[in-house]
Design a protein around this motif. Structure first.
Motif, PDB file in Angstrom:
ATOM      1  N   LEU A 181      -0.012  -8.448   9.490  1.00 53.45           N
ATOM      2  CA  LEU A 181       0.809  -8.762  10.661  1.00 53.45           C
ATOM      3  C   LEU A 181      -0.068  -8.540  11.880  1.00 53.45           C
ATOM      4  O   LEU A 181      -0.295  -7.402  12.285  1.00 53.45           O
ATOM      5  CB  LEU A 181       2.049  -7.862  10.717  1.00 53.45           C
ATOM      6  CG  LEU A 181       2.956  -7.903   9.494  1.00 53.45           C
ATOM      7  CD1 LEU A 181       3.989  -6.794   9.539  1.00 53.45           C
ATOM      8  CD2 LEU A 181       3.628  -9.257   9.406  1.00 53.45           C
ATOM      9  N   GLY A 182      -0.590  -9.617  12.418  1.00 55.85           N
ATOM     10  CA  GLY A 182      -1.566  -9.475  13.495  1.00 55.85           C
ATOM     11  C   GLY A 182      -2.811  -8.849  12.909  1.00 55.85           C
ATOM     12  O   GLY A 182      -3.409  -9.379  11.986  1.00 55.85           O
ATOM     13  N   ARG A 183      -3.177  -7.689  13.425  1.00 55.06           N
ATOM     14  CA  ARG A 183      -4.332  -6.968  12.874  1.00 55.06           C
ATOM     15  C   ARG A 183      -3.908  -5.829  11.953  1.00 55.06           C
ATOM     16  O   ARG A 183      -4.754  -5.117  11.413  1.00 55.06           O
ATOM     17  CB  ARG A 183      -5.163  -6.405  14.028  1.00 55.06           C
ATOM     18  CG  ARG A 183      -5.814  -7.514  14.854  1.00 55.06           C
ATOM     19  CD  ARG A 183      -6.700  -6.962  15.920  1.00 55.06           C
ATOM     20  NE  ARG A 183      -7.787  -6.195  15.292  1.00 55.06           N
ATOM     21  CZ  ARG A 183      -8.624  -5.419  15.954  1.00 55.06           C
ATOM     22  NH1 ARG A 183      -8.524  -5.298  17.256  1.00 55.06           N
ATOM     23  NH2 ARG A 183      -9.575  -4.769  15.331  1.00 55.06           N
ATOM     24  N   ALA A 184      -2.601  -5.661  11.779  1.00 63.28           N
ATOM     25  CA  ALA A 184      -2.087  -4.558  10.966  1.00 63.28           C
ATOM     26  C   ALA A 184      -1.909  -4.986   9.514  1.00 63.28           C
ATOM     27  O   ALA A 184      -1.393  -6.060   9.234  1.00 63.28           O
ATOM     28  CB  ALA A 184      -0.751  -4.079  11.528  1.00 63.28           C
ATOM     29  N   ARG A 185      -2.345  -4.144   8.600  1.00 67.28           N
ATOM     30  CA  ARG A 185      -2.189  -4.389   7.172  1.00 67.28           C
ATOM     31  C   ARG A 185      -1.001  -3.570   6.701  1.00 67.28           C
ATOM     32  O   ARG A 185      -0.915  -2.373   6.991  1.00 67.28           O
ATOM     33  CB  ARG A 185      -3.459  -3.941   6.453  1.00 67.28           C
ATOM     34  CG  ARG A 185      -3.518  -4.218   4.993  1.00 67.28           C
ATOM     35  CD  ARG A 185      -3.621  -5.692   4.665  1.00 67.28           C
ATOM     36  NE  ARG A 185      -4.912  -6.233   4.951  1.00 67.28           N
ATOM     37  CZ  ARG A 185      -5.783  -6.617   4.028  1.00 67.28           C
ATOM     38  NH1 ARG A 185      -5.492  -6.521   2.767  1.00 67.28           N
ATOM     39  NH2 ARG A 185      -6.940  -7.101   4.389  1.00 67.28           N
ATOM     40  N   ARG A 186      -0.072  -4.189   5.976  1.00 69.29           N
ATOM     41  CA  ARG A 186       1.095  -3.488   5.449  1.00 69.29           C
ATOM     42  C   ARG A 186       1.231  -3.777   3.966  1.00 69.29           C
ATOM     43  O   ARG A 186       1.000  -4.889   3.505  1.00 69.29           O
ATOM     44  CB  ARG A 186       2.382  -3.926   6.168  1.00 69.29           C
ATOM     45  CG  ARG A 186       2.403  -3.580   7.650  1.00 69.29           C
ATOM     46  CD  ARG A 186       2.467  -2.073   7.870  1.00 69.29           C
ATOM     47  NE  ARG A 186       2.512  -1.726   9.275  1.00 69.29           N
ATOM     48  CZ  ARG A 186       1.479  -1.335   9.993  1.00 69.29           C
ATOM     49  NH1 ARG A 186       0.290  -1.257   9.436  1.00 69.29           N
ATOM     50  NH2 ARG A 186       1.607  -1.023  11.252  1.00 69.29           N
ATOM     51  N   ILE A 187       1.632  -2.746   3.225  1.00 66.68           N
ATOM     52  CA  ILE A 187       1.783  -2.839   1.781  1.00 66.68           C
ATOM     53  C   ILE A 187       3.256  -2.655   1.457  1.00 66.68           C
ATOM     54  O   ILE A 187       3.836  -1.606   1.752  1.00 66.68           O
ATOM     55  CB  ILE A 187       0.937  -1.755   1.057  1.00 66.68           C
ATOM     56  CG1 ILE A 187      -0.551  -1.937   1.379  1.00 66.68           C
ATOM     57  CG2 ILE A 187       1.157  -1.804  -0.435  1.00 66.68           C
ATOM     58  CD1 ILE A 187      -1.042  -1.177   2.555  1.00 66.68           C
ATOM     59  N   PRO A 188       3.881  -3.671   0.847  1.00 62.52           N
ATOM     60  CA  PRO A 188       5.287  -3.507   0.439  1.00 62.52           C
ATOM     61  C   PRO A 188       5.400  -2.403  -0.614  1.00 62.52           C
ATOM     62  O   PRO A 188       4.525  -2.267  -1.479  1.00 62.52           O
ATOM     63  CB  PRO A 188       5.658  -4.871  -0.158  1.00 62.52           C
ATOM     64  CG  PRO A 188       4.633  -5.828   0.367  1.00 62.52           C
ATOM     65  CD  PRO A 188       3.381  -5.014   0.570  1.00 62.52           C
ATOM     66  N   THR A 189       6.481  -1.628  -0.541  1.00 63.42           N
ATOM     67  CA  THR A 189       6.650  -0.534  -1.505  1.00 63.42           C
ATOM     68  C   THR A 189       6.693  -1.063  -2.927  1.00 63.42           C
ATOM     69  O   THR A 189       6.178  -0.413  -3.836  1.00 63.42           O
ATOM     70  CB  THR A 189       7.922   0.277  -1.211  1.00 63.42           C
ATOM     71  OG1 THR A 189       9.032  -0.614  -1.138  1.00 63.42           O
ATOM     72  CG2 THR A 189       7.802   1.063   0.068  1.00 63.42           C
ATOM     73  N   HIS A 190       7.268  -2.248  -3.129  1.00 63.53           N
ATOM     74  CA  HIS A 190       7.322  -2.788  -4.493  1.00 63.53           C
ATOM     75  C   HIS A 190       5.917  -3.115  -5.000  1.00 63.53           C
ATOM     76  O   HIS A 190       5.648  -3.018  -6.202  1.00 63.53           O
ATOM     77  CB  HIS A 190       8.245  -4.005  -4.591  1.00 63.53           C
ATOM     78  CG  HIS A 190       7.716  -5.232  -3.924  1.00 63.53           C
ATOM     79  ND1 HIS A 190       6.820  -6.084  -4.526  1.00 63.53           N
ATOM     80  CD2 HIS A 190       7.961  -5.757  -2.706  1.00 63.53           C
ATOM     81  CE1 HIS A 190       6.537  -7.078  -3.699  1.00 63.53           C
ATOM     82  NE2 HIS A 190       7.209  -6.896  -2.590  1.00 63.53           N
ATOM     83  N   ALA A 191       4.992  -3.481  -4.108  1.00 59.10           N
ATOM     84  CA  ALA A 191       3.613  -3.752  -4.528  1.00 59.10           C
ATOM     85  C   ALA A 191       2.937  -2.470  -4.996  1.00 59.10           C
ATOM     86  O   ALA A 191       2.190  -2.480  -5.978  1.00 59.10           O
ATOM     87  CB  ALA A 191       2.827  -4.391  -3.391  1.00 59.10           C
ATOM     88  N   LEU A 192       3.204  -1.377  -4.309  1.00 59.35           N
ATOM     89  CA  LEU A 192       2.639  -0.090  -4.715  1.00 59.35           C
ATOM     90  C   LEU A 192       3.229   0.338  -6.060  1.00 59.35           C
ATOM     91  O   LEU A 192       2.500   0.784  -6.954  1.00 59.35           O
ATOM     92  CB  LEU A 192       2.897   0.975  -3.645  1.00 59.35           C
ATOM     93  CG  LEU A 192       2.330   2.366  -3.921  1.00 59.35           C
ATOM     94  CD1 LEU A 192       0.818   2.314  -4.114  1.00 59.35           C
ATOM     95  CD2 LEU A 192       2.702   3.313  -2.803  1.00 59.35           C
ATOM     96  N   THR A 193       4.530   0.162  -6.234  1.00 57.18           N
ATOM     97  CA  THR A 193       5.185   0.496  -7.498  1.00 57.18           C
ATOM     98  C   THR A 193       4.634  -0.357  -8.637  1.00 57.18           C
ATOM     99  O   THR A 193       4.347   0.151  -9.723  1.00 57.18           O
ATOM    100  CB  THR A 193       6.709   0.292  -7.371  1.00 57.18           C
ATOM    101  OG1 THR A 193       7.187   1.092  -6.288  1.00 57.18           O
ATOM    102  CG2 THR A 193       7.431   0.693  -8.645  1.00 57.18           C
TER     103      THR A 193
END
Length: 74
Positions: free
Chosen positions: A50-62
């Motif tokens: 998102l823009g320059r921010a990287r985000r990891i969905p919780t389901h991806a971590l699970t």
């Protein structure tokens, strides 16, 4: 312009999509920053930008943890 109705943002029974920051994933996995970015770069851990921010969905971590547990059990 009025914001969308809440039903559009969150429907009953649908899971809320939580997004984690890299430092949050680092803490949960007890890994360093480079190790987490290596997982993201290799595609082992899914993320969105998102823009320059990287985000990891919780389901991806699970999913990542579940996959690693299955690999270790084999």
């Amino acid at each position: 312009m009025a914001p969308p109705p809440l039903a559009v943002l969150h429907t009953e029974g649908a899971p809320v999509l939580d997004l984690l920051t890299v430092p949050q994933v680092m803490a949960r996995l007890q890994l360093g920053r480079s190790a987490v970015y290596d997982l993201l770069r290799s595609g082992q851990l899914a993320s969105i930008t998102l823009g320059r921010a990287r985000r990891i969905p919780t389901h991806a971590l699970t999913d990542f943890i579940r996959t690693r547990l299955e690999q270790d059990a084999s």
